[in-house]
Motif scaffolding. Sequence first.
Motif, mmCIF file in Angstrom:
data_model
loop_
_atom_site.group_PDB
_atom_site.id
_atom_site.type_symbol
_atom_site.label_atom_id
_atom_site.label_comp_id
_atom_site.label_asym_id
_atom_site.label_seq_id
_atom_site.Cartn_x
_atom_site.Cartn_y
_atom_site.Cartn_z
ATOM 1 N N ILE B 21 -2.208 43.367 -7.694
ATOM 2 C CA ILE B 21 -1.584 44.583 -7.175
ATOM 3 C C ILE B 21 -2.249 45.002 -5.877
ATOM 4 O O ILE B 21 -1.586 45.375 -4.915
ATOM 5 N N ARG B 22 -3.579 44.904 -5.856
ATOM 6 C CA ARG B 22 -4.284 45.313 -4.639
ATOM 7 C C ARG B 22 -3.969 44.381 -3.472
ATOM 8 O O ARG B 22 -3.702 44.831 -2.357
ATOM 9 N N ASP B 23 -3.985 43.077 -3.729
ATOM 10 C CA ASP B 23 -3.882 42.121 -2.628
ATOM 11 C C ASP B 23 -2.442 41.838 -2.224
ATOM 12 O O ASP B 23 -2.154 41.643 -1.050
ATOM 13 N N VAL B 24 -1.548 41.790 -3.199
ATOM 14 C CA VAL B 24 -0.179 41.378 -2.895
ATOM 15 C C VAL B 24 0.721 42.584 -2.626
ATOM 16 O O VAL B 24 1.490 42.596 -1.675
ATOM 17 N N LEU B 25 0.597 43.609 -3.486
ATOM 18 C CA LEU B 25 1.437 44.794 -3.317
ATOM 19 C C LEU B 25 0.734 45.877 -2.526
ATOM 20 O O LEU B 25 1.290 46.962 -2.323
#
Lengths: 186, 186
Positions: B21-25
């Motif tokens: 979630i942090r890196d992709v979204l």
Amino acid sequence: MAVLGALSVAPMTGYAVREAIRDVLGHFWSESFGQIYPTLAALEERELVRRADRAAPYELTARGEVRLRELLAEPAQRVPPRNGLMLRLFFGRQLGPDACRQLLLDAKAEAEEQLARLAAVRAVVAAEDGPDTPYALITLSAGEHTARAALAWAEESLAALLGSSESDAALSRADRPGAAQSGEES
Amino acid sequence: MAVLGALSVAPMTGYAVREAIRDVLGHFWSESFGQIYPTLAALEERELVRRADRAAPYELTARGEVRLRELLAEPAQRVPPRNGLMLRLFFGRQLGPDACRQLLLDAKAEAEEQLARLAAVRAVVAAEDGPDTPYALITLSAGEHTARAALAWAEESLAALLGSSESDAALSRADRPGAAQSGEES
DNA sequence: CCGGGCATGTAACGCGTTACATGATTCG
DNA sequence: CGAATCATGTAACGCGTTACATGCCCGG
């Protein structure tokens, strides 16, 4: 900060504070209704605002003005992003191209409405020409830039979504005959 | 929705969900750390996710997939706007032109950093070419449009702020000699 | 005189963040 | 073997929203 700022423009009742925030700051700020009065009470207790007598509009004290400037000078803390539209589009394959196109059409329509609203506000603000006008125009311009960007993005993305899939299912199936692996294992 | 969506891409641990979630979204969504595990526990209880055995990564169940599609199909509720930067600029007269210019310079720098980050992400995403790639590109494009809009706005506003005030105090004083009334009474 | 907007609150509830707590694994 | 990272939680606290409650005043 928003309440103190509203009162820095003119003394007014809590009800008017709420309306000012909704109507003037509406395109980048909001306060829930049940937030205004507790805030005003707390500010009054700290002697940042005052009422000449009961049932008079609230007005800023000298300490309140100082406090407002302090608050404005504090660095703006960034809020963690939460864009439900983007989340839906990111997992758009689960949703299907049709629904995604509808989301983009809605976003486009909303951007257009926002631009129309802001144009109306601009007409009002530009006619005022007070000391705060340049700053109001800056925030207004931000809204317009953002809305135009959203509009261009929606149109561009609609085109991309149409171009890459002639039928609704094209995006769901593999369109590369020789490739059976799907990115699921990354 | 974000957790189910992450698991729809691949089974993974809660820790990996957080990183995904942090890196992709990250450029449009965020989940606080202490939110992931309670959410996963709740989802497991509702049999929307499952673990093959203890210490195995979480994976989506069939019901979980259905639920994800349901959630994605729900209309995105709009969040009330809260833009601290705009609030500060709107009351910029209290803050002074210098501080406002600094705010705009910061905003400009941040937009440039964001564009650089997104360009890096774009390079990675464009190289993948899976079934989700078109959708990832749409959300990526939204971020780029927004960042470019912010950049253009900041530059334009900096120019406006310089042009309309040669000295720092020019905006604080009345620059119209014949007009004594200020907009305070509106 | 009655309905709608003005005006001021309050109370419950939920959600989410922050901080704390703990153990396993891996790598130098 | 020690440090850092992986991994899984929990608990408190605060903030903000939603809904409810009340009275005044003005115009039709």
